[in-house]
Design an enzyme around this catalytic site. Structure first.
Site, short mmCIF file in Angstrom:
data_model
loop_
_atom_site.label_atom_id
_atom_site.label_comp_id
_atom_site.label_asym_id
_atom_site.label_seq_id
_atom_site.Cartn_x
_atom_site.Cartn_y
_atom_site.Cartn_z
N THR A 14 -12.62 2.85 3.93
CA THR A 14 -13.86 3.49 4.34
C THR A 14 -13.71 4.98 4.47
OG1 THR A 14 -13.26 3.07 6.66
CG2 THR A 14 -14.64 1.45 5.56
N THR A 18 4.04 1.50 -3.43
CA THR A 18 2.83 1.94 -4.11
C THR A 18 3.12 3.33 -4.66
OG1 THR A 18 0.47 2.31 -4.02
CG2 THR A 18 1.69 2.84 -2.04
N LYS A 30 3.28 9.90 -7.70
CA LYS A 30 2.39 9.75 -6.56
C LYS A 30 2.98 8.71 -5.63
CE LYS A 30 -0.43 6.90 -5.78
NZ LYS A 30 -0.53 5.63 -4.95
#
Length: 414
Positions: free
Chosen positions: A414, A201, A190
């Site tokens: 969000t 990441t 990923k």
């Protein structure tokens, strides 16, 4: 999978499996579920080997390392073996203090107790938002369901469970003949944002059924990581939680591999292919990306210097935005080469945008700007850099930087 990920498939002794995955090698199963870390998407994945496997890992260079990295390194340090990997997405379990570390160890214990294996035979991995504690009750409940799901072997669910902002799952597998035995290497990964040389990441899980010496496996992973995962960049950010893990369970029953074995280079090429394919898939899936950019450097003193130049170009936001805008602004390429700190002679530089040569002997050439723009309109854009000085070569991969990158990261939480 798009063919531009598969550069190494031309090697005659590697067979690329179209439907390959991290569980294609003998003895591995994987799966994933939604346990409640995220609102509704899968967020808990697991990978399991029938027998303990030789294991090695490489980790982020960010000094703020997540608690799961501490636990995983502790596990591998005990015997150099792993039998299972537990992964959650949604929360990184980083900057969470002593409680976060306890939670990571608790994940390991719950997982190994559920599977009936040694506690230090498991790796723990987390990815997601930094600074928030894990919902341990939900995670533990999810882990306790894994034993009943082991036989189903759903690698696609595992691939989905480890994602954050990724837009597609990433997988690959190859086979090769080693001493009359078929050896398979598979992988899943990923990564989409916070991607930069020296890891990001990014999580990558590589499995093989090869029988191999653990120390040589670690050396091979480190070498190949420097040539692949550490040669990609999306946005210049190096994350706190990334790691690459490789497991080798020996179920192919080949003669044990070491760096002195006659088939060592064959295995190394297979491992490099898997890592390069996953690295390219990560680069292509950069947040908001529309193009894969490849930089090929040749004619310098050393491979290390060539990779240094390639990574400098691929990391330039000005180069990335020019590619996104399909603007053949070669000055940005030259600029990023110049601050790479690699030894070079500017007067020997040649630059080509795809098939269009734009710089020679360090000076601009008359060129067809429309043809250069056509090269930049391709999904896979290649920039060629040659100094004609030595035998060193190196590649790096990245993506364009688009308006959507800002939109995605402006609302990440969000």
């Amino acid at each position: 999978m798009s063919t531009f990920y598969q550069v190494a498939e031309k090697l005659e002794h590697l067979h690329v499996l179209e439907a390959g995955s991290v569980t294609t090698p003998k003895g591995y199963t994987a799966g994933g579920m939604h346990c409640g870390v995220k609102f509704k998407r899968k967020d808990l994945g697991w990978l399991y080997s029938e027998v303990p496997a030789e294991a090695a890992g490489v980790y982020t260079t960010n000094r703020f390392q997540g608690a799961p990295l501490v636990v995983t390194q502790d596990s591998i340090a005990r015997e150099g073996k792993l039998q299972g990997i537990i992964v959650n997405s949604g929360k990184a379990n980083t900057c969470t203090g002593e409680q976060g570390l306890q939670d990571a160890y608790e994940m390991r214990k719950t997982f190994t107790d559920s599977l009936g294996i040694k506690e230090h035979y498991a790796a723990v991995v987390s990815t997601g938002i930094i600074g928030e504690l894990l919902p341990m009750e939900k995670i533990n409940q999810g882990i306790q369901q894994i034993p009943s799901a082991l036989q189903q072997n759903e690698p696609d669910h595992f691939e989905k469970a480890i994602l954050t902002t990724d837009t597609f799952t990433k997988n690959v597998a190859v086979q090769m003949n080693i001493g009359g035995k078929t050896v398979t290497i598979g992988g899943a990964a990923k990564g989409s944002g916070m991607i930069h040389p020296n890891m990001a990441t990014m999580l990558s899980f590589i499995t093989t059924d090869a029988s191999i010496d653990q120390q040589d496996l670690h050396a091979a992973l480190k070498q190949v990581t420097d040539q692949t995962f550490n040669c990609i960049s999306v946005d210049g950010d190096t994350s706190t939680n990334d790691m690459v893990l490789v497991l080798a369970n020996g179920l192919a029953q080949n003669e044990r591999l070491t760096k002195d074995h006659r088939s060592w280079e064959t295995f190394l090429e297979g491992l490099r292919f898997v890592c390069e394919s996953l690295a390219k898939q990560i680069a292509r899936d950069g947040e908001g990306a529309t193009k894969l950019i490849e930089v090929q450097v040749s004619g310098v003193e050393s491979d290390k210097g060539a990779r240094q130049i390639a990574k400098s170009v691929i990391s330039s936001n000005l180069v990335k935005t020019a590619v996104h805008g399909e603007d053949p602004n070669w000055g940005r390429i030259v600029c990023s080469i110049g601050y790479s700190d690699a030894p070079l002679n500017p007067n020997d530089l040649t630059v080509s945008i795809g098939s269009v040569k734009v710089v020679e002997n360090g000076l601009p050439l008359p060129y067809d700007e429309d043809k250069a723009r056509e090269e930049l309109q391709k999904e896979h854009v290649t920039l060629y850099i040659d100094f004609h000085e030595g035998t060193g070569t190196g590649n790096a991969w990245g993506c364009d930087l688009s308006y959507d990158y800002v939109r995605i990261n402006a609302s990440y939480r969000t």
